[in-house]
Design an enzyme around this catalytic site. Structure first.
Site, PDB file in Angstrom:
ATOM      1  N   HIS A  79       0.372  -1.391  -0.505  1.00 57.43           N
ATOM      2  CA  HIS A  79      -0.075   0.044   0.186  1.00 57.43           C
ATOM      3  C   HIS A  79       1.003   1.173   0.507  1.00 57.43           C
ATOM      4  CE1 HIS A  79      -3.874   1.477   0.910  1.00 57.43           C
ATOM      5  NE2 HIS A  79      -3.036   2.536   1.900  1.00 57.43           N
ATOM      6  N   ASP A 108       0.980   5.339  -0.368  1.00 66.56           N
ATOM      7  CA  ASP A 108       0.551   6.316   0.307  1.00 66.56           C
ATOM      8  C   ASP A 108       0.815   7.737  -0.189  1.00 66.56           C
ATOM      9  OD1 ASP A 108      -0.146   4.454   3.471  1.00 66.56           O
ATOM     10  OD2 ASP A 108      -2.182   5.126   2.420  1.00 66.56           O
ATOM     11  N   MET A 148       0.334  11.530  -0.726  1.00 64.09           N
ATOM     12  CA  MET A 148      -0.019  12.691  -0.194  1.00 64.09           C
ATOM     13  C   MET A 148       0.677  13.729  -0.520  1.00 64.09           C
ATOM     14  SD  MET A 148      -0.259  11.457   3.667  1.00 64.09           S
ATOM     15  CE  MET A 148      -0.595   9.739   4.939  1.00 64.09           C
ATOM     16  N   HIS A 206      -2.939   5.077  -2.740  1.00 61.11           N
ATOM     17  CA  HIS A 206      -3.845   5.501  -1.875  1.00 61.11           C
ATOM     18  C   HIS A 206      -3.688   7.165  -1.981  1.00 61.11           C
ATOM     19  CE1 HIS A 206      -5.254   6.554   1.834  1.00 61.11           C
ATOM     20  NE2 HIS A 206      -6.798   7.275   0.625  1.00 61.11           N
ATOM     21  N   ASP A 212      -8.238   0.869   6.363  1.00 65.91           N
ATOM     22  CA  ASP A 212      -6.876   1.692   6.112  1.00 65.91           C
ATOM     23  C   ASP A 212      -7.056   2.068   7.403  1.00 65.91           C
ATOM     24  OD1 ASP A 212      -5.219   3.467   4.143  1.00 65.91           O
ATOM     25  OD2 ASP A 212      -4.593   2.778   5.771  1.00 65.91           O
TER      26      ASP A 212
HETATM   27  C1  DX5 Z   1      -3.420   7.576   6.549  1.00 64.41           C
HETATM   28  C2  DX5 Z   1      -3.055   5.884   5.574  1.00 64.41           C
HETATM   29  C3  DX5 Z   1      -2.724   4.937   6.193  1.00 64.41           C
HETATM   30  C4  DX5 Z   1      -1.533   5.145   6.899  1.00 64.41           C
HETATM   31  C5  DX5 Z   1      -2.049   3.448   7.639  1.00 64.41           C
HETATM   32  O1  DX5 Z   1      -3.975   8.236   5.993  1.00 64.41           O
HETATM   33  O2  DX5 Z   1      -4.116   6.736   4.473  1.00 64.41           O
HETATM   34  O3  DX5 Z   1      -2.625   4.179   4.967  1.00 64.41           O
HETATM   35  O4  DX5 Z   1      -0.276   4.772   6.428  1.00 64.41           O
HETATM   36  O5  DX5 Z   1      -1.290   3.155   8.635  1.00 64.41           O
HETATM   37  P1  DX5 Z   1      -1.322   2.593  10.260  1.00 64.41           P
HETATM   38  O6  DX5 Z   1      -1.950   1.273  10.418  1.00 64.41           O
HETATM   39  O7  DX5 Z   1      -0.365   3.222  11.185  1.00 64.41           O
HETATM   40  O8  DX5 Z   1      -2.479   3.387  10.973  1.00 64.41           O
HETATM   41 ZN    ZN Z   2      -4.047   4.759   2.799  1.00 62.73          ZN
END
Ligand code: DX5
Ligand code: ZN
Length: 227
Positions: free
Chosen positions: A33, A35, A37, A66, A175
């Protein structure tokens, strides 16, 4: 069928990132996955398509991007060019959601839509038949290491029933805040794909922790199969 694990590299040490991803792959992770941002849609800036392309070189696992970005259409093709196998966009960010998810599919990837914790399931009504998966945020997006929001588990159970009736081929992903201690309870809500970041990459034993969580999911599926 047992739920699968999708470790999030947000919590990983980026210096040995490739090696850490191979560790979780060896532990039984089913996908990675990623992330993304942009500092606008969420108050944090993380990973671009360059890291996605680099990971494409070190793992055969599906790359699950994501996109937590304000204007996904502008950057979508960069992640698809980089080798993303799955791309999810937030319903709260995608102005032309129908066009966006169809663009992802046209490019041969799996298309997903993401709901923030406070976004109701009704936001899916007009798009559910166009997607391959739905991602429910169980934390407010932007950071790893947060506590799971329990009300999202009831939302997940409701969506599971809706998918079973209206769109059984659509998979359900969750998630945020999933740990070694709650992963089985989370999976029991009917989740297919479970994202977990700090629990795996912050554990000090990436492979062992992945194995433990995957084993719990297999044991739960076995229990559900026999009861
Ligand atoms: C948060 C992300 C998640 C995050 C999950 O905005 O989309 O994917 O990295 O991390 P944990 O498992 O530590 O909550
Ligand atoms: Zn995520």
């Amino acid at each position: 069928m047992a739920a699968v694990l999708a470790p999030s590299i947000l919590a990983a040490n980026f210096a040995p990132l490739g090696a850490d991803v191979q560790e979780t792959e060896a532990g039984g992770a089913a996908m990675i996955h990623i992330d993304v941002m942009d500092g606008h849609f969420v108050p944090n800036i993380t990973i671009g398509a360059g890291v996605t392309a680099a990971l494409r070189e070190v793992t055969k696992l599906p790359l699950d991007c994501h996109l937590m970005i304000a204007d996904p259409d502008r950057h979508l093709d960069h992640f698809l060019d980089a080798g993303a196998d799955m791309v999810s966009v937030h319903v709260e960010a995608a102005t032309h959601l129908h066009r966006t998810v169809n663009r992802i599919r046209e490019r041969g990837a799996k298309a997903g839509v993401v709901l923030n914790p406070a976004t109701p399931l009704s936001a899916l009504d007009a798009i559910l038949q166009e997607v391959d998966f739905v991602l429910l945020m169980s934390v407010n997006p932007g950071f790893g290491g947060q506590k799971l929001i329990p009300s999202v588990l009831q939302k997940a159970r409701t969506l599971r029933r809706k998918l079973d009736h209206e769109a059984p081929e659509v998979r359900l992903e969750i998630d945020g805040g999933v740990t070694v201690d709650n992963v089985a309870d989370v999976a029991a809500c009917g989740i297919d794909m479970i994202v977990t970041g700090s629990a795996v990459f912050g554990s000090g034993d990436i492979r062992g922790t992945t194995e433990r969580m995957v084993r719990q999911l297999a044991e739960l599926a076995e229990r559900e199969r026999t009861c």
